[in-house]
Design a protein around this motif. Structure first.
Motif: not given
Ligand SMILES: Nc1ncnc2c1ncn2[C@@H]1O[C@H](COP(=O)(O)OP(=O)(O)OP(=O)(O)O)[C@@H](O)[C@H]1O
Length: 248
Positions: A40-47, A205-207
């Protein structure tokens, strides 16, 4: 060497002091099912959202079939052959399953003018029916989507992403919230779609069992960076990945 469908080069996105994506590069090949895993929080969704035009990256370049698509809007990307599913369901609960599929493709077809003057359902009904059969949801095709179980709605949601006949589909946690008994079915379905429709898929995916069984290659992200990239067997035996993530 085969040209990649998707090429991401040195992608970066920060939120204040948080480097959510800190220089990520990878390529997805034609016909490949490419997994993205990480804590969680490793940046997958942001990427993912940067690739999909949902958020604007700070730096880096994204290419689709050799063309620069960095900073294109989600609608432009959809018209260029990129489909997606979201973590949360996007189905319209009051519409039938079949109409949900048709509307998903109309979004892709563009202008209201074009839609108003297109004959009937513009052939989208036949496309919807083919997917309804492929997804084995014929028995609920005329039901309101909101009346289906969560797992069935998830199938409709995934089918919607395929209505535009995309070259590349990004699936954001297709197993999230799905009953474990349906997880194997989703995997089988995605493998079938990959064979019959020849698209490339990127799957967050986390699974872990699902990812290892489904994907040809897997990218491991940790703290916004690529920790490893390889086949499921390589990822499973990567000591750094085991220590940081899988072994936990
Ligand atoms: N809109 C935002 N504003 C501030 N910080 C953000 C925002 N979106 C993501 N972050 C931060 O960026 C980092 C990466 O988040 P991201 O959601 O990309 O991770 P993830 O790997 O998709 O996590 P998960 O598996 O929980 O979905 C985290 O520290 C998150 O708190």
């Amino acid at each position: 060497m085969t040209a990649p469908v998707l090429k991401v080069s040195d992608l970066k996105k920060s939120y204040g002091a948080i480097h959510a994506v800190a220089g990520v590069s990878f390529e997805v090949l034609p016909g490949e099912i490419f997994g993205v895993i990480g804590p969680n929080g490793s940046g997958k969704t942001t990427m993912f959202n940067s690739v999909l035009g949902q958020i604007t990256p700070d730096a880096g370049r994204i290419e689709l079939n050799g063309q620069d698509i960095t900073r294109l809007s989600p609608v432009e990307l959809n018209q260029r052959g990129v489909g997606r599913t979201f973590q949360t369901l996007q189905v319209f609960g009051k519409m039938s399953v079949r109409d949900n599929l048709i509307v998903a493709a109309q979004e892709h077809q563009g202008s209201m003018f074009g839609r108003m003057f297109a004959p009937g359902d513009s052939g989208l009904g036949a496309r919807a029916d083919a997917l309804i059969d492929q997804f084995r949801i014929r028995h609920v095709a005329d039901k309101k989507a909101g009346e289906l179980s969560y797992g069935q709605q998830k199938l409709v949601d995934i089918a919607m992403a395929f209505m535009s006949e995309p070259d590349l589909v990004l699936l954001d946690e297709p197993c999230a919230g799905v009953n474990p008994s349906l997880v194997g079915g989703i995997s089988t379905l995605l493998k079938e779609l990959n064979k019959t429709r020849k698209g490339s898929f990127v799957v967050i995916e986390h699974n872990m069992d699902f990812v290892m069984d489904l994907c040809h290659r897997i990218l491991v992200m940790v703290e916004g960076k690529v920790m490893a990239l390889g086949t499921p067997a390589e990822i499973r035996s990567n000591k750094q990945v085991l220590d940081a993530y899988l072994g936990a």
